[in-house]
Design an enzyme around this catalytic site. Sequence first.
Site, short mmCIF file in Angstrom:
data_model
loop_
_atom_site.label_atom_id
_atom_site.label_comp_id
_atom_site.label_asym_id
_atom_site.label_seq_id
_atom_site.Cartn_x
_atom_site.Cartn_y
_atom_site.Cartn_z
N SER A 7 -5.77 -11.27 -2.16
CA SER A 7 -4.38 -10.84 -1.99
C SER A 7 -3.96 -10.96 -0.53
O SER A 7 -4.51 -10.30 0.35
CB SER A 7 -4.23 -9.38 -2.44
N HIS A 32 -3.11 -14.44 -4.55
CA HIS A 32 -2.26 -13.37 -5.08
C HIS A 32 -1.25 -12.96 -4.01
O HIS A 32 -1.63 -12.65 -2.87
CB HIS A 32 -3.18 -12.20 -5.45
N ASP A 34 1.81 -10.39 -3.03
CA ASP A 34 2.39 -9.09 -3.39
C ASP A 34 3.78 -8.92 -2.79
O ASP A 34 3.93 -8.69 -1.59
CB ASP A 34 1.50 -7.97 -2.85
N MET A 36 7.09 -6.65 -2.52
CA MET A 36 7.50 -5.25 -2.71
C MET A 36 8.93 -5.06 -2.22
O MET A 36 9.34 -5.69 -1.24
CB MET A 36 6.59 -4.32 -1.92
N HIS A 65 2.99 -11.55 -7.64
CA HIS A 65 3.06 -10.20 -8.21
C HIS A 65 4.32 -9.51 -7.68
O HIS A 65 4.37 -9.11 -6.52
CB HIS A 65 1.79 -9.44 -7.80
N MET A 67 6.49 -6.56 -7.38
CA MET A 67 6.63 -5.10 -7.50
C MET A 67 8.05 -4.75 -7.09
O MET A 67 8.31 -4.11 -6.07
CB MET A 67 5.60 -4.41 -6.59
N MET A 136 -3.12 -2.33 -13.12
CA MET A 136 -3.22 -1.82 -11.75
C MET A 136 -4.31 -0.77 -11.73
O MET A 136 -4.30 0.17 -12.54
CB MET A 136 -1.89 -1.18 -11.30
N PHE A 142 0.39 -0.29 -1.82
CA PHE A 142 -0.42 -0.36 -0.59
C PHE A 142 -1.79 -0.96 -0.89
O PHE A 142 -2.34 -0.74 -1.96
CB PHE A 142 -0.61 1.05 0.01
N GLY A 143 -2.31 -1.68 0.09
CA GLY A 143 -3.68 -2.15 -0.01
C GLY A 143 -4.64 -1.06 0.46
O GLY A 143 -4.21 -0.03 0.99
N GLY A 144 -5.91 -1.27 0.21
CA GLY A 144 -6.93 -0.37 0.75
C GLY A 144 -7.04 1.00 0.10
O GLY A 144 -7.60 1.93 0.68
N ASP A 174 -6.06 -5.18 -10.25
CA ASP A 174 -5.52 -5.24 -8.89
C ASP A 174 -5.62 -3.86 -8.25
O ASP A 174 -4.99 -2.91 -8.72
CB ASP A 174 -4.05 -5.69 -8.98
N GLY A 175 -6.43 -3.77 -7.19
CA GLY A 175 -6.53 -2.53 -6.43
C GLY A 175 -7.94 -1.98 -6.37
O GLY A 175 -8.56 -1.73 -7.41
N GLY A 176 -8.47 -1.88 -5.16
CA GLY A 176 -9.79 -1.27 -5.00
C GLY A 176 -10.93 -2.11 -5.56
O GLY A 176 -12.00 -1.57 -5.88
N GLY A 196 -7.98 -7.51 -1.96
CA GLY A 196 -7.33 -7.60 -0.66
C GLY A 196 -8.24 -7.23 0.48
O GLY A 196 -8.90 -8.10 1.09
C1 DX5 Z 1 -1.19 -3.16 -4.22
C2 DX5 Z 1 -1.24 -4.66 -4.34
C3 DX5 Z 1 -2.62 -5.21 -4.27
C4 DX5 Z 1 -3.36 -4.97 -2.98
C5 DX5 Z 1 -4.82 -4.80 -3.31
O1 DX5 Z 1 0.09 -2.73 -4.48
O2 DX5 Z 1 -0.68 -5.06 -5.56
O3 DX5 Z 1 -2.64 -6.60 -4.61
O4 DX5 Z 1 -3.20 -6.00 -2.05
O5 DX5 Z 1 -5.47 -4.43 -2.16
P1 DX5 Z 1 -6.95 -3.83 -2.12
O6 DX5 Z 1 -7.85 -4.87 -2.70
O7 DX5 Z 1 -7.15 -3.60 -0.66
O8 DX5 Z 1 -6.93 -2.57 -2.92
ZN ZN Z 2 -0.92 -7.19 -6.33
#
Ligand code: DX5
Ligand code: ZN
Length: 221
Positions: A7, A32, A34, A36, A65, A67, A136, A142-144, A174-176, A196
């Site tokens: 991502s 990917h 993102d 927003m 993606h 959002m 999700m 948010f990432g991380g 997607d996420g974590g 990500g």
């Molecule tokens: C969150 C995004 C993800 C994000 C994942 O809203 O849709 O794609 O970048 O990031 P990590 O892998 O750091 O959780």
């Molecule tokens: Zn995403």
Amino acid sequence: MKLIAPSLLAADFGNLEREMEWFNRSEADWLHLDVMDGVFVPNISFGFPVMKHVARLTQKPLDVHLMIVQPEKFIGQVRDLGAAVMNVHQETCPHLYRTVQQIHEAGMKAAVSLCPATPICTLEDIIAEVDVVMLMTVEPGFGGQKFIAHSLEKVRRMKEMIASSGSHALIEVDGGVNRQTAPQLSEAGVDVFVTGSAVFGADDPAAEVRVLKDLVLTSRA
Ligand code: DX5
Ligand code: ZN
């Protein structure tokens, strides 16, 4: 199928050429992206000018993606990027059947995403039409963030729903997603792994993609 989709949200935006250089020579399968809007999710990321720039830097499939509210307004612009997959949220599409149809008419694969609290039964009547279901595994925005453990059970139920409906939809998460969570997700039936911070934060991102790919291939269901 087991695909890794880094991502771009976790990339160094000041060095996109360099980021895309490792991405292109890695075993990553999709990029990917993102998007927003600060309305559907409490954050703003990047838009079409940045994605057009990135699209010129890779031949790999783009998974966009969205959002954002009213994603259907942007089907033409996402197609013009050359995206392979247009990924919309069930929560923002009151006329999801029509939106999926329009994405297909534009020549793209249709992915539908569900937030952590949205039940999989909301896709029961459209599962045969979609190419990818994205669960999700954190709240979008948010990432991380920390992986929501309940997601594993949700993936298993999604897998059953897909099998019993005769649909060929892939399951994406997607996420974590990282070295700890990816093997469990793979066993539960996930096909596409968005990642990500785990990849972009690694000393050698291309090597991390390879590690994740090996892990998900050896822990397949
Ligand atoms: C969150 C995004 C993800 C994000 C994942 O809203 O849709 O794609 O970048 O990031 P990590 O892998 O750091 O959780
Ligand atoms: Zn995403």
